[in-house]
Scaffold this motif. Structure first.
Motif, PDB file in Angstrom:
ATOM      1  N   HIS A   1     -10.141   1.722   8.088  1.00  0.00           N
ATOM      2  CA  HIS A   1      -8.941   2.025   7.298  1.00  0.00           C
ATOM      3  C   HIS A   1      -8.599   3.514   7.286  1.00  0.00           C
ATOM      4  N   ARG A   2      -9.099   4.256   8.211  1.00  0.00           N
ATOM      5  CA  ARG A   2      -8.836   5.704   8.232  1.00  0.00           C
ATOM      6  C   ARG A   2      -7.440   6.001   8.768  1.00  0.00           C
ATOM      7  N   ARG A   3      -6.979   7.211   8.475  1.00  0.00           N
ATOM      8  CA  ARG A   3      -5.676   7.725   8.916  1.00  0.00           C
ATOM      9  C   ARG A   3      -4.518   6.993   8.220  1.00  0.00           C
ATOM     10  N   ARG A   4      -4.753   6.550   6.980  1.00  0.00           N
ATOM     11  CA  ARG A   4      -3.724   5.861   6.200  1.00  0.00           C
ATOM     12  C   ARG A   4      -3.418   6.579   4.886  1.00  0.00           C
ATOM     13  N   GLY A   5      -4.033   7.721   4.642  1.00  0.00           N
ATOM     14  CA  GLY A   5      -3.814   8.437   3.392  1.00  0.00           C
ATOM     15  C   GLY A   5      -4.718   7.992   2.259  1.00  0.00           C
ATOM     16  N   LEU A   6      -5.710   7.160   2.555  1.00  0.00           N
ATOM     17  CA  LEU A   6      -6.597   6.678   1.498  1.00  0.00           C
ATOM     18  C   LEU A   6      -7.488   7.786   0.953  1.00  0.00           C
ATOM     19  N   GLY A   7      -7.938   8.696   1.800  1.00  0.00           N
ATOM     20  CA  GLY A   7      -8.739   9.826   1.332  1.00  0.00           C
ATOM     21  C   GLY A   7      -7.964  10.670   0.342  1.00  0.00           C
TER      22      GLY A   7
END
Length: 161
Positions: free
Chosen positions: A90-96
């Motif tokens: 799920h990276r590169r989706r703005g979750l961080g």
């Protein structure tokens, strides 16, 4: 799905929902720093990440944990962020960014006015996240991170100061 469909929930370190966070963080640490880095996940008493001084939260999408992070008391006015994680699928989706924002809101509600955090020298994605979300590097960003050791950051939270 979008970041807007993601639900933030407070959990405890021992809760089964934290398994993806614990497993992936262990894998990331070992891959980047060697087998000894696995100990980092047991370095702190999980009680430090519980109210009133701390929080552990996960972002859920479709019932599954996709990102998360925690904070604990660093000092009377400062929360220390730890364990910021996004599931590898799920990276590169703005979750961080969402995790950081949720933790900042929770820290401010807990009375903290400053956030302190560190990341490792082999985690350029984390450095990029913290710089992009308004954190000030407390190290020379031009230096080779492998010669610097842990990379500290800080951010002052809005408050009634």
């Amino acid at each position: 799905m979008t970041v807007d469909t993601v639900e933030a929930r407070r959990v405890r370190w021992e809760d089964p929902e934290t398994a993806p966070l614990r497993e992936e963080l262990a894998r990331e640490y070992v891959t980047r720093y060697g087998e000894g880095a696995r100990e980092e996940l047991t370095r702190y008493d999980p009680a430090l990440f519980t109210p009133p001084d701390g929080v552990l939260l996960l972002l859920f999408e479709g019932g599954a944990a996709v990102a998360g992070g925690a904070f604990m008391r660093h000092d009377e006015r400062t929360a220390e962020f730890k364990r910021i994680w996004t599931h590898s699928d799920h990276r590169r989706r703005g979750l961080g960014r969402r995790v950081v924002a949720e933790l900042e809101r929770a820290a401010a509600r807990s009375g903290y006015r400053r956030v302190y955090l560190t990341t490792g020298p082999r985690q350029p994605e984390a450095v990029g996240l913290y710089l992009a979300t308004g954190y000030t590097a407390l190290f020379d960003v031009g230096a080779d991170p492998l010669t610097t050791g842990h990379l500290p950051f800080e951010k002052h939270l809005p408050g009634d100061d």
